[in-house]
Structures are given as structure tokens and as C-alpha cells.
Design a protein around this motif. Structure first.
Motif, short mmCIF file in Angstrom:
data_model
loop_
_atom_site.label_atom_id
_atom_site.label_comp_id
_atom_site.label_asym_id
_atom_site.label_seq_id
_atom_site.Cartn_x
_atom_site.Cartn_y
_atom_site.Cartn_z
N LEU A 48 0.85 -1.19 0.00
CA LEU A 48 0.00 0.00 0.00
C LEU A 48 0.88 1.24 0.00
O LEU A 48 1.82 1.32 0.76
N TRP A 49 0.56 2.19 -0.86
CA TRP A 49 1.17 3.52 -0.80
C TRP A 49 0.07 4.42 -0.29
O TRP A 49 -0.92 4.65 -0.97
N VAL A 50 0.24 4.92 0.92
CA VAL A 50 -0.79 5.70 1.60
C VAL A 50 -0.44 7.17 1.50
O VAL A 50 0.62 7.59 1.93
N GLY A 51 -1.36 7.94 0.91
CA GLY A 51 -1.11 9.35 0.73
C GLY A 51 -1.69 10.24 1.81
O GLY A 51 -1.15 11.29 2.11
N SER A 52 -2.80 9.84 2.40
CA SER A 52 -3.46 10.68 3.39
C SER A 52 -4.17 9.79 4.40
O SER A 52 -4.40 8.61 4.14
N PRO A 53 -4.52 10.34 5.57
CA PRO A 53 -5.27 9.54 6.54
C PRO A 53 -6.60 9.08 5.94
O PRO A 53 -7.18 9.77 5.09
N GLY A 54 -7.06 7.94 6.37
CA GLY A 54 -8.34 7.43 5.90
C GLY A 54 -8.45 5.94 6.16
O GLY A 54 -7.61 5.34 6.84
N VAL A 55 -9.48 5.35 5.61
CA VAL A 55 -9.71 3.92 5.77
C VAL A 55 -9.94 3.32 4.39
O VAL A 55 -10.58 3.94 3.53
N ALA A 56 -9.39 2.14 4.18
CA ALA A 56 -9.57 1.42 2.92
C ALA A 56 -10.21 0.08 3.20
O ALA A 56 -9.85 -0.61 4.16
N TYR A 57 -11.16 -0.27 2.37
CA TYR A 57 -11.77 -1.59 2.38
C TYR A 57 -11.40 -2.24 1.05
O TYR A 57 -11.74 -1.71 -0.01
N TYR A 58 -10.70 -3.35 1.12
CA TYR A 58 -10.29 -4.04 -0.09
C TYR A 58 -10.32 -5.54 0.18
O TYR A 58 -10.47 -5.98 1.31
N ARG A 59 -10.20 -6.31 -0.91
CA ARG A 59 -10.25 -7.76 -0.75
C ARG A 59 -9.45 -8.44 -1.85
O ARG A 59 -9.35 -7.93 -2.97
N PHE A 60 -8.86 -9.57 -1.48
CA PHE A 60 -8.32 -10.49 -2.47
C PHE A 60 -9.49 -11.30 -3.00
O PHE A 60 -10.33 -11.78 -2.22
N VAL A 61 -9.58 -11.45 -4.30
CA VAL A 61 -10.61 -12.29 -4.92
C VAL A 61 -9.89 -13.44 -5.61
O VAL A 61 -9.10 -13.22 -6.53
N VAL A 69 -15.77 -18.61 -6.38
CA VAL A 69 -15.09 -17.35 -6.06
C VAL A 69 -15.01 -17.20 -4.55
O VAL A 69 -16.00 -17.41 -3.84
N TYR A 70 -13.82 -16.85 -4.05
CA TYR A 70 -13.60 -16.60 -2.63
C TYR A 70 -13.14 -15.17 -2.45
O TYR A 70 -12.23 -14.71 -3.15
N ASN A 71 -13.76 -14.45 -1.52
CA ASN A 71 -13.38 -13.09 -1.19
C ASN A 71 -12.73 -13.08 0.18
O ASN A 71 -13.31 -13.59 1.14
N ILE A 72 -11.54 -12.50 0.26
CA ILE A 72 -10.82 -12.40 1.53
C ILE A 72 -10.73 -10.92 1.85
O ILE A 72 -9.90 -10.20 1.30
N PRO A 73 -11.62 -10.41 2.75
CA PRO A 73 -11.71 -8.97 2.98
C PRO A 73 -10.66 -8.44 3.96
O PRO A 73 -10.21 -9.15 4.86
N PHE A 74 -10.28 -7.16 3.75
CA PHE A 74 -9.35 -6.47 4.63
C PHE A 74 -9.85 -5.04 4.85
O PHE A 74 -10.52 -4.47 4.00
N ARG A 75 -9.47 -4.48 5.99
CA ARG A 75 -9.74 -3.07 6.31
C ARG A 75 -8.42 -2.51 6.82
O ARG A 75 -7.79 -3.09 7.70
#
Length: 178
Positions: A48-61, A69-75
Motif C-alpha cells: 500500500l502507498w498511503v497518501g493521506s489519513p483514511g480507511v480502505a476496504y479491499y479484498r483479495f478475490v 469465487v472466494y473473497n478475503i476482505p481487509f480493512r
């Protein structure tokens, strides 16, 4: 099997990619095929290249025509800054986008100088995080400066990041297609 990263929500100045066990890295939205035999495993990691404060919700699919299909979620959460001294937080140098992008032989980008004068070094990185080139800018005027970028001859086609050395500004991305 295939694997990719899906970013459901994140600040606009965050960049995602992922790498395999051999250190090969791919833009996050690229669907990468891979094979596994019985009792085999593999690993991938996120950069991750983080530019500013915040929250990201992403997942490996992870997809398989036989298994579905398998979703592996991250926050991932980045809160505020560690130093509240505004004189240290403000970026005296701000990078603009490269044009044209994709880059074939030569490109330009703006470097805004919010102080009186000076110099800067722009670092160019591959997606493995390895520095592949530096641009030494000896004279900067206050305000907007046009910087010419000529990729080194042996730089292969691909996705690259560039940023001002010694600042906390987010890296910018460009594609090189010679």
C-alpha cells in the motif's frame, strides 16, 4: 486459479499492488493466473502507498472455475499524523501528473515549489519498491516548475512510481511503453 485485488473504497491518493512469493509484483486490479497442485500452497502480499489519513476496504478475490469465487476482505486504517507542527506537515514540494502517460520516450510533470527557491531529487521506483532512476533538479523557482523526464535506456516497459525524495507526499504513477 486467478487472484486480484478489488478496492471497495479507499482515499484517492492510495495505491494498491500485490506480489507473489518470488517478488513479482502486479497492479492491484490485474487478474493473475496461478496453479496449485494437491497439498500445495502459495502466498501473496499487498503493498500500500498511503497518501493521506483514511480507511480502505479491499479484498483479495480468488477464483477457480471448479471451486467458485472466494473473497478475503481487509480493512486498513490510517489516522491523523504523528506530528502536529504545521510547519513540518505542509509539503513544500508537490508533484503533478506525468504527461503524456503512458510514457514512450519523454514526458513532463509539474513540480510546485511552495517555498522561495531550491533544488529537489525525484526518485523513480518499480513496483517492487526498487529505485530505478533519479532526476536531480538543481534549480527550482517558487510556484510551478516543468520537469522533463527521460527514462533510462534499459528501463523495461511497466508501471512505475515517482516521488520527491525526503517528503511525505504520495507517489504518483506512470506507465512506460517504449
Amino acid at each position: 486459479y486467478t487472484i486480484r485485488i478489488v478496492v471497495d473504497s479507499a482515499p484517492a491518493d492510495w495505491y494498491f499492488n500485490f506480489c507473489d512469493e518470488d517478488g513479482n509484483c502486479y497492479p492491484g486490479d490485474v487478474e493473475l493466473p496461478f496453479s496449485l497442485g494437491a497439498n500445495e500452497s502459495t502466498a501473496f502480499h499487498v503493498n500500500l502507498w498511503v497518501g493521506s489519513p483514511g480507511v480502505a476496504y479491499y479484498r483479495f478475490v480468488v477464483s477457480s472455475p471448479n471451486l467458485g469465487v472466494y473473497n478475503i476482505p481487509f480493512r486498513y486504517l490510517v489516522e491523523g499524523v504523528a506530528n502536529q507542527d504545521e510547519s513540518l506537515i505542509a509539503n513544500p514540494l508537490v508533484l503533478g501528473a506525468m504527461f503524456p502517460n503512458p510514457v514512450k520516450q519523454q514526458a513532463e510533470f509539474a513540480l510546485v515549489n511552495n517555498k522561495n527557491a531550491g533544488k529537489a531529487e525525484i526518485e523513480v521506483f518499480n513496483l517492487r519498491g526498487q529505485k530505478v532512476q533519479s532526476i536531480d533538479v538543481q534549480t527550482l523557482s517558487q510556484g510551478s516548475n516543468r520537469i522533463v523526464f527521460n527514462p533510462v535506456a534499459d528501463l523495461p516497459n511497466g508501471v512505475y512510481l515517482y516521488k520527491v525524495k525526503g517528503t511525505n507526499s504520495a507517489p504518483r504513477r506512470f506507465i512506460l511503453l517504449k
